[in-house]
Design a protein around this motif. Structure first.
Motif, short mmCIF file in Angstrom:
data_model
loop_
_atom_site.label_atom_id
_atom_site.label_comp_id
_atom_site.label_asym_id
_atom_site.label_seq_id
_atom_site.Cartn_x
_atom_site.Cartn_y
_atom_site.Cartn_z
N ARG A 108 -2.93 -8.69 8.70
CA ARG A 108 -2.43 -8.63 7.33
C ARG A 108 -1.64 -7.33 7.15
O ARG A 108 -2.17 -6.23 7.35
CB ARG A 108 -3.58 -8.71 6.32
CG ARG A 108 -4.57 -9.83 6.62
CD ARG A 108 -5.60 -10.03 5.54
NE ARG A 108 -5.03 -10.78 4.41
CZ ARG A 108 -5.73 -11.19 3.36
NH1 ARG A 108 -7.02 -10.92 3.29
NH2 ARG A 108 -5.15 -11.86 2.37
N LEU A 109 -0.39 -7.47 6.79
CA LEU A 109 0.48 -6.32 6.55
C LEU A 109 0.73 -6.21 5.05
O LEU A 109 1.19 -7.17 4.41
CB LEU A 109 1.82 -6.51 7.28
CG LEU A 109 2.95 -5.54 6.91
CD1 LEU A 109 2.58 -4.10 7.27
CD2 LEU A 109 4.26 -5.95 7.58
N ILE A 110 0.43 -5.04 4.49
CA ILE A 110 0.58 -4.80 3.05
C ILE A 110 1.75 -3.84 2.87
O ILE A 110 1.75 -2.74 3.44
CB ILE A 110 -0.69 -4.18 2.45
CG1 ILE A 110 -1.93 -4.93 2.96
CG2 ILE A 110 -0.63 -4.16 0.94
CD1 ILE A 110 -3.18 -4.08 2.98
N GLY A 115 7.57 0.53 -7.25
CA GLY A 115 6.58 1.29 -7.99
C GLY A 115 5.44 1.75 -7.11
O GLY A 115 5.62 2.11 -5.94
N GLU A 116 4.24 1.72 -7.64
CA GLU A 116 3.06 2.08 -6.88
C GLU A 116 1.89 1.21 -7.31
O GLU A 116 1.79 0.82 -8.48
CB GLU A 116 2.73 3.55 -7.03
CG GLU A 116 2.69 4.07 -8.45
CD GLU A 116 2.59 5.58 -8.47
OE1 GLU A 116 1.49 6.09 -8.17
OE2 GLU A 116 3.60 6.23 -8.79
N VAL A 173 -6.52 1.61 -0.92
CA VAL A 173 -5.39 2.42 -0.52
C VAL A 173 -4.38 2.42 -1.66
O VAL A 173 -4.21 1.40 -2.35
CB VAL A 173 -4.76 1.89 0.79
CG1 VAL A 173 -4.26 0.47 0.64
CG2 VAL A 173 -3.65 2.80 1.29
N HIS A 174 -3.77 3.55 -1.89
CA HIS A 174 -2.74 3.67 -2.93
C HIS A 174 -1.38 3.65 -2.23
O HIS A 174 -1.11 4.51 -1.38
CB HIS A 174 -2.91 4.96 -3.72
CG HIS A 174 -1.93 5.11 -4.83
ND1 HIS A 174 -2.05 4.48 -6.04
CD2 HIS A 174 -0.75 5.81 -4.89
CE1 HIS A 174 -1.03 4.78 -6.81
NE2 HIS A 174 -0.22 5.60 -6.14
N LEU A 175 -0.55 2.69 -2.56
CA LEU A 175 0.75 2.57 -1.91
C LEU A 175 1.87 2.83 -2.91
O LEU A 175 1.82 2.38 -4.06
CB LEU A 175 0.92 1.16 -1.32
CG LEU A 175 0.01 0.78 -0.15
CD1 LEU A 175 0.28 -0.66 0.28
CD2 LEU A 175 0.23 1.73 1.04
N GLY A 179 5.92 2.30 1.16
CA GLY A 179 4.70 2.52 1.96
C GLY A 179 4.09 1.21 2.43
O GLY A 179 4.38 0.14 1.90
N SER A 180 3.24 1.29 3.44
CA SER A 180 2.61 0.08 3.98
C SER A 180 1.23 0.40 4.53
O SER A 180 0.89 1.57 4.77
CB SER A 180 3.48 -0.56 5.07
OG SER A 180 3.60 0.31 6.18
N ALA A 181 0.45 -0.62 4.74
CA ALA A 181 -0.88 -0.50 5.34
C ALA A 181 -1.17 -1.79 6.11
O ALA A 181 -0.50 -2.81 5.90
CB ALA A 181 -1.95 -0.26 4.28
N HIS A 182 -2.14 -1.72 7.01
CA HIS A 182 -2.44 -2.86 7.86
C HIS A 182 -3.95 -3.12 7.88
O HIS A 182 -4.75 -2.20 7.73
CB HIS A 182 -1.98 -2.62 9.30
CG HIS A 182 -0.55 -2.20 9.44
ND1 HIS A 182 -0.12 -0.92 9.13
CD2 HIS A 182 0.53 -2.89 9.85
CE1 HIS A 182 1.20 -0.84 9.36
NE2 HIS A 182 1.61 -2.03 9.80
#
Length: 623
Positions: A108-110, A115-116, A173-175, A179-182
């Motif tokens: 899963r890629l976020i 914005g945020e 997580v604050h994006l 920005g991205s997270a996995h």
């Protein structure tokens, strides 16, 4: 709780997962389709989920990346927009030679697009349909791990995860924009867990998977109405193929109800022979010869194990499924109980399956395949069995649990089996077939159906000998070549079915049969039956424009990502039953193929058999 149609499917040819519009994965069985669930919130809130979504209220929209089974959901909040890309990574055989991949993985890629956004992760694994302890533990930088029956689950993310109690984990997580997270969930049952790195490796896995699906979809040979819907149906069907054996499961789920709150909840994670002929025709028709060949190989291998008696359904390796049982501790989808695993239909007798199997093999031969001696002998055994038993009672295609009857559809499929065997024999594919016996019984079946399964009062064929009911399987008589679609009898049958079983706006949908409880329909309209209606028109029961108009309206009942369940609520258009359903998507594909062939001036469905080729010319496809 999400509606059934609020889910989308991801998979890798071994298993599949349902991803909700709210970012929650509520159904996952590893290592294969019919394994006990690890995530099962769709059947009970306490049966496990893996949710990633904004921490604040949102609205979402989603789509598959074009011509792939990679899902992308966008979540819009008051402060920004994120997208989550969900997939089970796949790779070509060539790529696998130099890649170290987990046995099973959901990636899963976020990504924050605007914005945020605060993103929240909730992981509640519940092995064994939620009935086994999770035993979750913190593995430090390696995330959290769960001993899950047959293997080890490992959840990782590139943001902190913490255990909230002994069987759940959370993370946040604050994006900001850009920005991205996995996050990755893997399952290892045969060897050490493989934990791929995040970042570029994850993006490469996504790109590789999307390309794999696009290359597969580009092979499709179809230029006709609703092309995108037909491609999506092909992709959905591919998700239901168990790649190691070539088997096709009816659906990846169990016990999603045919009526909300009702007991019509069945386990469809198996392979039904009733789908065989439709499956082979659809795969060959779209140009997927490898998949069609693999399916026929699985079909003959599975049926060889029990021949001449055929089971109604098999598991993905051709074995007998586990006995049916009810999981009484689960609430069921929206209180629809019982939840069943296994399917007691495996013990039924359905004589129509002989016609399905023989017709599927005939499709295979028509496409250039050849039969080895064992397959020839197997088919002859089927023919002898049908000659001995076609005049007996069976449960029939719809698997009622009220006893056996003399079903017309079963008779016509026995006729189909004998007809195809004779055609194969006449063209040199079955030298040892007992032709005189087959021909005699084929004619006896026809005489019986024309005399005892025709109602002068209704001016229609009927569902059972000497009966007065109709069901939608009568439309298939034209498809199997038993009666011309344009004949007076088939036109009368179509009118009667439309009048008695039509449902929804303008009766565009069809129920499979008349079944009421307390004066109300006991279930929804049956998805594939509507497409049988469109295909009947394409076969000659109507004009091609009539067929196309009906087909396009029916395609409009798919959910927002193009998927069909088993049934459709005629009053709302909502999906009912197991989801997504191969039978319905086969209906989409085959109706589309018949419409195109009719437009091009060809016979919509072929029944001829080519002469047997010389050995030197027949090495491409062989069973």
């Amino acid at each position: 709780m999400n509606a059934i149609g609020d889910y989308a499917l991801i998979g890798d040819g071994r298993s599949a997962a349902l991803v909700g519009r709210d970012g929650s994965i509520d159904w996952l069985c590893w290592p294969r389709f019919d394994s006990p669930s690890l995530l099962g919130a769709i059947l009970d809130p306490g049966a496990g989920r893996w949710r990633i979504a904004p921490a604040e209220p949102f609205r979402s929209q989603r789509e598959y990346i074009e011509h792939t089974n990679v899902l992308r959901t966008r979540f819009h909040t008051s402060t920004g927009t994120i997208s989550i890309t969900d997939l089970m990574p796949v790779a070509s055989e060539e790529d696998k030679k130099h890649l170290l991949m987990p046995e099973h993985e959901i990636l899963r890629l976020i990504e924050c697009e605007r914005g945020e956004v605060d993103v929240a992760l909730l992981f509640e694994p519940r092995p064994g349909y939620g009935l086994e302890p999770a035993r979750i533990r913190n593995a430090g930088k390696l995330g959290v791990r769960v001993e899950a029956g047959a293997g080890l689950l490992a959840l990782r993310a590139d943001f902190p995860l913490e255990l909230t109690n002994e069987n759940s984990a959370r993370g946040s997580v604050h994006l900001r924009a850009g920005g991205s997270a996995h996050a990755s969930l893997t399952f290892a049952s045969r060897g050490p867990a493989v934990l791929p790195p995040f970042g570029e490796h994850s993006r490469a896995a996504i790109a590789r998977t999307a390309e794999w699906w696009r290359e597969w979809a580009e092979r499709i040979c179809y230029e006709g109405p609703c092309r995108e819907e037909v491609i999506r149906s092909a992709l959905a069907l591919k998700l239901l193929v168990y790649a190691p054996s070539g088997a096709v499961v009816a659906a990846p789920t169990t016990s999603l109800p045919e009526r909300i709150g009702g007991p019509l909840n069945w386990d469809y994670r198996y392979c039904w022979l009733r789908d065989a002929s439709l499956t082979v025709r659809a795969l060959f028709g779209l140009g997927y010869r490898d998949e069609a060949h693999a399916f026929v190989e699985w079909l003959l291998q599975a049926t060889r194990l029990t021949q001449p008696r055929l089971r109604v359904l098999y598991d993905v390796h051709g074995n007998e499924p586990h006995p049916e049982r009810c999981l009484d501790r689960l609430d069921g989808y929206c209180g629809s109980r019982p939840v069943r695993i296994g399917n007691a239909a495996a013990e039924q007798r359905q004589l129509d399956v002989y016609g399905e199997v023989v017709d599927a093999v005939t499709h295979f031969v028509r496409e250039g395949g050849t039969l080895d001696h064992d397959s020839e002998r197997l088919l002859c055994d089927f023919g002898n069995y049908v000659c001995r038993h076609w005049d007996e009672r069976d449960e029939g295609i719809w698997e009622p649990r009220t006893g056996r009857g003399h079903h017309t559809h079963s008779r016509v499929l026995c006729w189909t089996a004998l007809d195809r065997l004779l055609r194969l024999h006449e063209q040199g594919h079955l030298d040892d077939a007992p032709a005189a016996l087959l021909a005699e019984n084929r004619e006896r079946i026809r005489q019986q159906v024309e005399s005892r399964a025709w109602s002068p009062e209704l001016q229609s064929y009927v569902a059972e000998l000497d009966g007065e009911r109709v069901d939608a399987t009568l439309l298939l008589f034209a498809w199997y070549g038993f009666a011309p679609a344009a004949s007076d009898r088939m036109r009368g049958t179509y009118r009667c079915i439309r009048e008695r079983l039509g449902a929804g706006p303008d009766n565009v949908l069809l129920r499979r049969y008349h079944y009421e409880v307390d004066g109300k329909p006991a279930e929804g309209a049956f998805g594939v039956c509507g497409f049988w209606g469109a295909e009947y028109l394409a076969l000659g029961g109507g004009t091609v424009d009539e067929a196309c108009e009906l087909f396009e309206r029916l395609c409009g009942y798919a959910n927002d990502v193009g998927l069909f369940a088993e049934e459709i609520d005629p009053s709302t258009g909502a999906a009912l039953g197991n989801f997504p359903q191969a039978f319905t998507h086969l209906g989409v594909i085959n109706a589309a193929l018949s419409i195109v062939r009719r437009r091009e001036g060809e016979a919509p469905v072929e029944h001829h058999v080519p002469p047997k080729r010389q050995e030197s010319d027949s090495k491409e496809l062989r069973v």
